[in-house]
Design a protein around this motif. Structure first.
Motif, PDB file in Angstrom:
ATOM      1  N   CYS A   1      -6.170  -4.927   9.713  1.00 39.67           N
ATOM      2  CA  CYS A   1      -5.447  -5.503  10.839  1.00 39.67           C
ATOM      3  C   CYS A   1      -6.448  -6.258  11.704  1.00 39.67           C
ATOM      4  CB  CYS A   1      -4.753  -4.420  11.650  1.00 39.67           C
ATOM      5  SG  CYS A   1      -5.922  -3.355  12.529  1.00 39.67           S
TER       6      CYS A   1
ATOM      7  N   HIS B   1      -5.542  -0.787   5.876  1.00 39.86           N
ATOM      8  CA  HIS B   1      -4.446   0.137   6.187  1.00 39.86           C
ATOM      9  C   HIS B   1      -3.683   0.566   4.933  1.00 39.86           C
ATOM     10  CE1 HIS B   1      -4.234   0.715  10.501  1.00 39.86           C
ATOM     11  NE2 HIS B   1      -4.623  -0.528  10.679  1.00 39.86           N
TER      12      HIS B   1
ATOM     13  N   CYS C   1      -4.949   3.799  14.938  1.00 40.07           N
ATOM     14  CA  CYS C   1      -5.648   2.516  15.068  1.00 40.07           C
ATOM     15  C   CYS C   1      -5.082   1.811  16.303  1.00 40.07           C
ATOM     16  CB  CYS C   1      -5.406   1.686  13.806  1.00 40.07           C
ATOM     17  SG  CYS C   1      -6.238   0.083  13.815  1.00 40.07           S
TER      18      CYS C   1
ATOM     19  N   CYS D   1      -3.948  -0.959  16.595  1.00 39.31           N
ATOM     20  CA  CYS D   1      -2.786  -1.791  16.295  1.00 39.31           C
ATOM     21  C   CYS D   1      -1.488  -0.988  16.345  1.00 39.31           C
ATOM     22  CB  CYS D   1      -2.937  -2.422  14.907  1.00 39.31           C
ATOM     23  SG  CYS D   1      -2.874  -1.229  13.562  1.00 39.31           S
TER      24      CYS D   1
HETATM   25 ZN   LIG Z   1      -4.995  -1.275  12.649  1.00 37.90          ZN
END
Ligand SMILES: [Zn+2]
Length: 428
Positions: A250, A257, A311, A313
């Motif tokens: 990402c 991922h 994470c 994200c």
């Molecule tokens: Zn991520």
């Protein structure tokens, strides 16, 4: 376009995968000649496998099994196969993979969510700098993924810097898919031909085949070299034909991922037992949702480290760090475990080193020996000293170093009709 499951808690992801695993067990016991045999020989009842921990009760599948019993892995009638793919097996002979219509849809979904993970959207145009034919899966996966996402795709294929630049300035792609070392060739071509690369449309590159990061996710020398000349984002992605699944970075670039809908991940030690969290081990995968040739506990041969924890994200799925090396290329040298890619990184740190090849053999008492043969125009005692200090600092041991002419190393790198240079020779 983040799949909902990737935002759920690790516990929910695990539960989800366990349901999928039970479905897979039912499917294999009905449709897979190979796994039917494995289950009956090992007295495994489908009802025995409920949790991810239960996977340990099932023997692993090796590349050798896949090669020897290739056709027995097929779970559908041959007439259901749409795409025929091969990958090189352990003996160098090709191993066949068939993909059904549903498998191609799954592959498209996998690549679309992987592109989206690396910030590519419908509004982007991707220039594909890898081959789409020759029975390879990757190029086809990229094409299907772009189509599914609604992004544009320009299929230039591998090589030919002139054509690549021509296409970049004609169609203004925002992303490239390329092998990182090829980006250096593109830069070199641009420099010779007065092309200002930083005025072109490209924002980022999905990079395959070569690592771009150290284990702590800092840029490695290859990545630094590219970025020092070209102001672009480089995203790593890791995938294989057997997995039919990609691990993509990402925007925070903390490893590839995991897509829990598509694959189960195990990281195992030499005894096929799970390593402790954060330790290096061999990646072993179980495909989910594959119709024609699903794999259960397949040993990929790649040594990796998994990273857990949320994470930035928002995804909670695990992340895989850069591939440390191939299991079979592991070198035990003076008590230290080394994989060849670590040495490639060190050689790339020296701009004076034009080319190199690493040879491994066994000495008279059966221990691994490493010889690095390198070609340079700038041979000097000073270079040798800096090189040795750098290698000692990073690897803690010092292999034998031999300086040859650039020509001689080139001959060693291209012994036959190889298209790509050989960087590693295993004579053990
Ligand atoms: Zn991520």
């Amino acid at each position: 376009m983040i799949p909902e499951i990737e935002l759920k808690s690790p516990q929910e992801i695990k539960q989800f995968q366990e349901e999928k695993l039970q479905e897979l067990m039912g499917y294999l016991s009905e449709n897979s000649p190979y796994y039917k045999k494995v289950f009956s020989e090992n007295k495994i009842a489908i009802s025995d496998i409920k949790s991810l921990e239960d996977l340990e009760k099932i023997p692993v599948t090796t590349k050798d099994d896949l090669y020897k019993f290739n056709d027995d892995f097929l779970c559908v009638e041959p007439s259901e196969i749409i795409d025929y793919v091969t990958t090189s097996g352990t003996t160098g002979n090709p191993v066949f993979f068939g993909l059904s219509d549903k498998d191609l849809d799954r592959l498209a979904y996998n690549e679309a969510i992987s592109f989206a993970c690396s910030k590519i959207s419908k509004n982007d145009t991707i220039q594909l700098m890898t081959t789409i034919d020759r029975r390879f899966l990757a190029g086809l996966a990229y094409f299907l993924g772009a189509r599914k996402l609604g992004a544009g795709i320009i299929r230039v294929g591998a090589g030919i810097p002139e054509l690549q630049w021509d296409s970049i300035f004609k169609f203004n792609p925002t992303y490239l898919i390329a092998v990182p070392s090829f980006l250096l060739k593109l830069i070199e071509y641009a420099e010779i031909n007065d092309i200002d690369i930083n005025t072109c449309s490209v924002k980022g590159v999905i990079c395959i085949g070569e690592p771009l990061k150290e284990q702590d996710f800092s840029d490695n020398s290859l990545s630094k070299k590219i970025k020092s000349k070209w102001n672009i984002e480089l995203y790593s992605t890791y995938a294989s034909t057997e997995m039919s699944t990609a691990f993509a970075e990402c925007e925070f670039q903390q490893g590839g991922h995991h897509h829990p809908e598509l694959i189960i991940v195990e990281i195992l030690d030499d005894q096929n037992k799970p390593v402790k969290d954060g330790e290096d081990g061999e990646l072993v995968i179980t495909t989910l949702g594959v119709e024609a040739m699903p794999l259960l506990r397949f040993k990929t041969g790649d040594v990796v480290r998994a990273h857990h924890g949320a994470c930035k994200c928002g995804r909670n799925s695990l992340r895989l760090g850069p591939v440390i090396g191939r299991k079979k290329h592991m070198i035990k040298y003076k008590g230290t475990t080394i994989y060849p890619p670590a040495m490639y990184n060190l050689m790339n740190d020296f701009s004076e080193i034009e080319n190199y090849i690493i040879e491994i053999d066994k000495n008279e008492i059966g221990l691994d020996n490493i010889t690095i043969k390198l070609g340079t125009k700038a041979a000097s005692e000073d270079l040798m000293k800096r090189l040795k200090d750098h290698i000692r600092a990073k690897l803690r041991v010092l292999p034998t170093i031999v300086i040859l002419s650039i020509d001689d190393v080139h001959k060693l790198q291209f012994p036959g009709i190889n298209r790509k240079p050989i960087l590693f020779v295993d004579k053990r």
